[in-house]
Design a protein around this motif. Sequence first.
Motif, PDB file in Angstrom:
ATOM      1  N   VAL A 187      40.428  40.054  13.933  1.00 58.82           N
ATOM      2  CA  VAL A 187      39.878  41.051  14.842  1.00 58.82           C
ATOM      3  C   VAL A 187      39.151  40.316  15.967  1.00 58.82           C
ATOM      4  CG1 VAL A 187      38.180  42.919  15.098  1.00 58.82           C
ATOM      5  CG2 VAL A 187      39.674  42.838  13.078  1.00 58.82           C
ATOM      6  N   THR A 188      39.483  40.673  17.195  1.00 58.73           N
ATOM      7  CA  THR A 188      38.818  40.100  18.367  1.00 58.73           C
ATOM      8  C   THR A 188      38.319  41.237  19.236  1.00 58.73           C
ATOM      9  OG1 THR A 188      40.352  38.226  18.296  1.00 58.73           O
ATOM     10  CG2 THR A 188      39.051  38.502  20.311  1.00 58.73           C
ATOM     11  N   LEU A 189      37.065  41.138  19.636  1.00 58.20           N
ATOM     12  CA  LEU A 189      36.439  42.115  20.528  1.00 58.20           C
ATOM     13  C   LEU A 189      36.286  41.461  21.889  1.00 58.20           C
ATOM     14  CD1 LEU A 189      35.496  44.900  19.592  1.00 58.20           C
ATOM     15  CD2 LEU A 189      33.180  44.007  19.512  1.00 58.20           C
ATOM     16  N   TYR A 190      36.615  42.215  22.946  1.00 58.72           N
ATOM     17  CA  TYR A 190      36.561  41.720  24.324  1.00 58.72           C
ATOM     18  C   TYR A 190      35.626  42.601  25.143  1.00 58.72           C
ATOM     19  CZ  TYR A 190      40.952  39.469  22.980  1.00 58.72           C
ATOM     20  OH  TYR A 190      41.915  38.734  22.337  1.00 58.72           O
ATOM     21  N   ASN A 191      35.024  42.004  26.178  1.00 57.37           N
ATOM     22  CA  ASN A 191      34.263  42.804  27.132  1.00 57.37           C
ATOM     23  C   ASN A 191      35.180  43.225  28.282  1.00 57.37           C
ATOM     24  OD1 ASN A 191      34.422  40.579  28.905  1.00 57.37           O
ATOM     25  ND2 ASN A 191      32.331  39.897  28.454  1.00 57.37           N
ATOM     26  N   GLN A 192      34.606  43.876  29.288  1.00 54.49           N
ATOM     27  CA  GLN A 192      35.384  44.413  30.412  1.00 54.49           C
ATOM     28  C   GLN A 192      36.001  43.305  31.274  1.00 54.49           C
ATOM     29  OE1 GLN A 192      32.132  44.750  29.945  1.00 54.49           O
ATOM     30  NE2 GLN A 192      31.049  44.070  31.785  1.00 54.49           N
ATOM     31  N   SER A 230      22.306  42.798  19.407  1.00 53.31           N
ATOM     32  CA  SER A 230      22.381  42.046  18.154  1.00 53.31           C
ATOM     33  C   SER A 230      23.854  41.846  17.788  1.00 53.31           C
ATOM     34  CB  SER A 230      21.688  42.847  17.047  1.00 53.31           C
ATOM     35  OG  SER A 230      22.020  42.344  15.772  1.00 53.31           O
ATOM     36  N   GLY A 231      24.180  40.681  17.251  1.00 55.76           N
ATOM     37  CA  GLY A 231      25.540  40.455  16.775  1.00 55.76           C
ATOM     38  C   GLY A 231      25.930  41.462  15.706  1.00 55.76           C
ATOM     39  N   TRP A 232      24.944  41.857  14.892  1.00 57.72           N
ATOM     40  CA  TRP A 232      25.230  42.859  13.853  1.00 57.72           C
ATOM     41  C   TRP A 232      25.566  44.204  14.490  1.00 57.72           C
ATOM     42  CZ3 TRP A 232      26.555  40.473   9.848  1.00 57.72           C
ATOM     43  CH2 TRP A 232      25.923  39.287   9.474  1.00 57.72           C
ATOM     44  N   HIS A 233      24.926  44.519  15.604  1.00 56.77           N
ATOM     45  CA  HIS A 233      25.243  45.741  16.330  1.00 56.77           C
ATOM     46  C   HIS A 233      26.671  45.663  16.869  1.00 56.77           C
ATOM     47  CE1 HIS A 233      24.308  48.575  19.948  1.00 56.77           C
ATOM     48  NE2 HIS A 233      24.770  49.263  18.935  1.00 56.77           N
ATOM     49  N   THR A 234      27.009  44.524  17.468  1.00 57.05           N
ATOM     50  CA  THR A 234      28.357  44.323  18.002  1.00 57.05           C
ATOM     51  C   THR A 234      29.398  44.483  16.889  1.00 57.05           C
ATOM     52  OG1 THR A 234      27.482  42.828  19.687  1.00 57.05           O
ATOM     53  CG2 THR A 234      29.845  42.681  19.222  1.00 57.05           C
ATOM     54  N   ARG A 266      25.974  42.888  26.616  1.00 57.69           N
ATOM     55  CA  ARG A 266      24.865  43.361  27.462  1.00 57.69           C
ATOM     56  C   ARG A 266      24.958  44.865  27.688  1.00 57.69           C
ATOM     57  NH1 ARG A 266      21.631  38.747  28.187  1.00 57.69           N
ATOM     58  NH2 ARG A 266      23.006  36.961  28.495  1.00 57.69           N
ATOM     59  N   PRO A 267      23.850  45.484  28.082  1.00 53.73           N
ATOM     60  CA  PRO A 267      23.902  46.903  28.444  1.00 53.73           C
ATOM     61  C   PRO A 267      24.952  47.127  29.534  1.00 53.73           C
ATOM     62  CG  PRO A 267      21.636  46.148  28.359  1.00 53.73           C
ATOM     63  CD  PRO A 267      22.503  44.927  28.223  1.00 53.73           C
ATOM     64  N   GLY A 268      25.759  48.153  29.354  1.00 55.36           N
ATOM     65  CA  GLY A 268      26.802  48.474  30.322  1.00 55.36           C
ATOM     66  C   GLY A 268      28.131  47.813  30.051  1.00 55.36           C
ATOM     67  N   ASP A 269      28.185  46.846  29.126  1.00 57.74           N
ATOM     68  CA  ASP A 269      29.471  46.237  28.780  1.00 57.74           C
ATOM     69  C   ASP A 269      30.383  47.279  28.137  1.00 57.74           C
ATOM     70  OD1 ASP A 269      28.811  43.730  29.722  1.00 57.74           O
ATOM     71  OD2 ASP A 269      28.649  42.783  27.743  1.00 57.74           O
ATOM     72  N   THR A 270      31.648  47.201  28.482  1.00 60.12           N
ATOM     73  CA  THR A 270      32.660  48.062  27.862  1.00 60.12           C
ATOM     74  C   THR A 270      33.518  47.186  26.974  1.00 60.12           C
ATOM     75  OG1 THR A 270      32.651  49.619  29.696  1.00 60.12           O
ATOM     76  CG2 THR A 270      34.593  49.637  28.276  1.00 60.12           C
ATOM     77  N   LEU A 271      33.510  47.510  25.680  1.00 57.00           N
ATOM     78  CA  LEU A 271      34.205  46.709  24.680  1.00 57.00           C
ATOM     79  C   LEU A 271      35.521  47.357  24.275  1.00 57.00           C
ATOM     80  CD1 LEU A 271      31.146  45.956  22.367  1.00 57.00           C
ATOM     81  CD2 LEU A 271      32.008  44.601  24.305  1.00 57.00           C
ATOM     82  N   ARG A 272      36.476  46.516  23.926  1.00 58.29           N
ATOM     83  CA  ARG A 272      37.735  46.940  23.334  1.00 58.29           C
ATOM     84  C   ARG A 272      38.135  45.848  22.359  1.00 58.29           C
ATOM     85  NH1 ARG A 272      41.957  43.979  24.692  1.00 58.29           N
ATOM     86  NH2 ARG A 272      41.760  42.604  26.481  1.00 58.29           N
ATOM     87  N   PRO A 328      38.278  51.961  24.195  1.00 57.88           N
ATOM     88  CA  PRO A 328      37.069  51.254  24.601  1.00 57.88           C
ATOM     89  C   PRO A 328      35.797  52.002  24.217  1.00 57.88           C
ATOM     90  CG  PRO A 328      37.926  52.464  26.462  1.00 57.88           C
ATOM     91  CD  PRO A 328      38.869  52.715  25.297  1.00 57.88           C
ATOM     92  N   LEU A 329      34.680  51.286  24.364  1.00 62.27           N
ATOM     93  CA  LEU A 329      33.367  51.840  24.103  1.00 62.27           C
ATOM     94  C   LEU A 329      32.370  51.104  25.007  1.00 62.27           C
ATOM     95  CD1 LEU A 329      31.834  52.655  20.707  1.00 62.27           C
ATOM     96  CD2 LEU A 329      30.581  51.174  22.242  1.00 62.27           C
ATOM     97  N   THR A 330      31.564  51.874  25.726  1.00 66.05           N
ATOM     98  CA  THR A 330      30.548  51.280  26.600  1.00 66.05           C
ATOM     99  C   THR A 330      29.208  51.273  25.872  1.00 66.05           C
ATOM    100  OG1 THR A 330      31.736  51.977  28.576  1.00 66.05           O
ATOM    101  CG2 THR A 330      29.409  51.430  28.847  1.00 66.05           C
ATOM    102  N   VAL A 331      28.541  50.136  25.902  1.00 67.43           N
ATOM    103  CA  VAL A 331      27.295  49.925  25.170  1.00 67.43           C
ATOM    104  C   VAL A 331      26.114  50.223  26.094  1.00 67.43           C
ATOM    105  CG1 VAL A 331      25.963  48.254  23.841  1.00 67.43           C
ATOM    106  CG2 VAL A 331      28.455  48.072  23.914  1.00 67.43           C
TER     107      VAL A 331
END
Length: 154
Positions: A130-135, A58-62, A100-106, A20-23
């Motif tokens: 590839v699929t990215l999910y939030n917490q 930004s979607g590009w950031h994601t 959003r700020p604080g979201d943890t992605l995997r 995971p990674l927290t934004v």
Amino acid sequence: MSEMIYFEDLELGNMKEFGPLTVSRDEIIAFATEFDPQPFHLSDEGAAQTHFGSLASSGWHTTALSMKMMVEGWSRNTDAKPAGLGAIGVDDLRWLQPVRPGDTLRGTSEVIAKKESRSRPEMGVITSQVTLYNQRDEPVMMMKPIVMFRKRPV
């Protein structure tokens, strides 16, 4: 297991997880300031005037964060590294929910297509979903990267 994961080693349905990674708020704003300076990526005040309501990445950031997590996942794998030779594109990139700020992605990556190169016999092409999910396990991004892979040396 071999030192490298070659084209021949990848089968349809192979699945890898990454993250995971927290934004953070600061990361969202820094990326947007340099690459996508729209009001909804720069401040809550700017976002309040839009359908986002509050700061959104930004979607590009994601998309860049998904690449960061995939590469970090490969580097942590001490058994084998992918024999990737770079991507030739991405199909069907979709940003499904704001990050959003604080979201943890995997994320997950599943091999969905495999084709040997006709013009370059030393390589093949792999397409993944590839699929990215939030917490909350909500999908926030989907894409199909098309990546060249080295074939196993003869």
